[in-house]
Write a protein that holds these residues in place. Structure first.
Motif, mmCIF file in Angstrom:
data_model
loop_
_atom_site.group_PDB
_atom_site.id
_atom_site.type_symbol
_atom_site.label_atom_id
_atom_site.label_comp_id
_atom_site.label_asym_id
_atom_site.label_seq_id
_atom_site.Cartn_x
_atom_site.Cartn_y
_atom_site.Cartn_z
ATOM 1 N N TYR A 58 34.912 29.376 45.478
ATOM 2 C CA TYR A 58 34.538 29.528 44.075
ATOM 3 C C TYR A 58 33.254 28.813 43.679
ATOM 4 O O TYR A 58 32.954 28.699 42.492
ATOM 5 C CB TYR A 58 35.659 29.101 43.133
ATOM 6 N N PHE A 106 35.147 34.788 46.118
ATOM 7 C CA PHE A 106 34.896 35.490 44.866
ATOM 8 C C PHE A 106 35.574 36.856 44.845
ATOM 9 O O PHE A 106 35.710 37.474 43.796
ATOM 10 C CB PHE A 106 33.392 35.619 44.593
ATOM 11 N N ASN A 160 38.551 37.188 44.984
ATOM 12 C CA ASN A 160 39.758 37.001 44.177
ATOM 13 C C ASN A 160 39.544 37.456 42.733
ATOM 14 O O ASN A 160 40.515 37.668 42.013
ATOM 15 C CB ASN A 160 40.188 35.530 44.171
ATOM 16 N N PHE A 161 38.282 37.569 42.307
ATOM 17 C CA PHE A 161 37.966 37.948 40.936
ATOM 18 C C PHE A 161 37.263 39.296 40.845
ATOM 19 O O PHE A 161 37.400 39.990 39.851
ATOM 20 C CB PHE A 161 37.040 36.908 40.294
ATOM 21 N N TYR A 170 31.595 41.228 34.998
ATOM 22 C CA TYR A 170 31.121 39.862 34.806
ATOM 23 C C TYR A 170 30.883 39.586 33.324
ATOM 24 O O TYR A 170 31.297 38.552 32.787
ATOM 25 C CB TYR A 170 29.859 39.614 35.626
ATOM 26 N N TYR A 192 34.408 39.337 31.406
ATOM 27 C CA TYR A 192 35.310 38.213 31.633
ATOM 28 C C TYR A 192 34.636 36.842 31.737
ATOM 29 O O TYR A 192 35.322 35.824 31.659
ATOM 30 C CB TYR A 192 36.125 38.442 32.906
ATOM 31 N N PHE A 193 33.341 36.816 31.947
ATOM 32 C CA PHE A 193 32.662 35.540 32.174
ATOM 33 C C PHE A 193 31.491 35.318 31.224
ATOM 34 O O PHE A 193 30.572 34.576 31.540
ATOM 35 C CB PHE A 193 32.179 35.451 33.629
ATOM 36 N N TYR A 212 43.298 32.523 31.390
ATOM 37 C CA TYR A 212 42.071 33.293 31.523
ATOM 38 C C TYR A 212 42.102 34.108 32.808
ATOM 39 O O TYR A 212 42.834 33.802 33.745
ATOM 40 C CB TYR A 212 40.854 32.350 31.497
ATOM 41 N N TRP A 245 40.372 34.298 35.399
ATOM 42 C CA TRP A 245 40.112 33.646 36.674
ATOM 43 C C TRP A 245 41.164 32.607 37.054
ATOM 44 O O TRP A 245 41.130 32.077 38.146
ATOM 45 C CB TRP A 245 38.727 32.996 36.671
ATOM 46 N N GLU A 246 42.085 32.302 36.189
ATOM 47 C CA GLU A 246 43.092 31.293 36.493
ATOM 48 C C GLU A 246 44.232 31.874 37.325
ATOM 49 O O GLU A 246 44.481 33.074 37.320
ATOM 50 C CB GLU A 246 43.651 30.693 35.205
ATOM 51 N N LYS A 296 44.611 32.259 40.557
ATOM 52 C CA LYS A 296 44.173 33.216 41.575
ATOM 53 C C LYS A 296 44.456 32.725 42.984
ATOM 54 O O LYS A 296 44.112 33.371 43.938
ATOM 55 C CB LYS A 296 42.676 33.528 41.421
#
Length: 141
Positions: free
Chosen positions: A44, A68, A70-71, A111, A114-115, A135, A137-138, A140
């Motif tokens: 990450y 990454f 994972n997202f 992106y 979510y970011f 969120y 990204w949590e 994961k």
């Protein structure tokens, strides 16, 4: 390994890094960007280069060891295993503009969704004051 591919590498082999307008000018003339960080890939971790590449609509290539994936999926970024795999993927996406553009757009869109800065600022505030919200990204791992 990819002699027929034209590319620039800054900050390596005595080629100075570029910043600010020079960086924006370089990526605006690029089809894809390789996100490398000093040392070994770390889960990450990325510098702001990640944001610059994906946020400006370039196809992002990053080592799979950063996790990454994972997202972001293979339809949003390109993960590579090693130099040979990276070379093959650079050639593949250099020769398929339609696919490259589609993946880059998908990555940029996700992106931004979510970011983006509003979500990240909210995350910092919510975590600071112990408000409950999960969120994207949590969780994961």
């Amino acid at each position: 390994k990819s002699a027929d591919i034209r590319f620039d590498v800054y900050g390596l082999n005595d080629r100075q890094p570029i910043w600010a307008d020079n960086f924006i000018n370089a990526i605006s003339q690029s089809k894809m960007g390789l996100n490398l960080s000093q040392g070994k890939p770390v889960k990450y971790y990325s510098s702001d280069r990640f944001t610059q590449i994906i946020g400006n609509g370039l196809l992002l290539l990053i080592d799979e060891k950063t996790e990454f994936g994972n997202f972001l999926t293979k339809d949003e970024i390109i993960l590579y295993k090693n130099t040979d795999d990276l070379s093959e993927k650079i050639e593949k996406y250099s020769n398929d503009d339609k696919l490259r553009r589609r993946i880059a757009k998908n990555g940029r869109d996700k992106y931004f969704k979510y970011f983006n800065s509003t979500i990240i600022a909210e995350f910092i505030i919510y975590k600071t004051f112990n408000f409950n919200k999960t969120y994207f990204w949590e969780d994961k791992d």
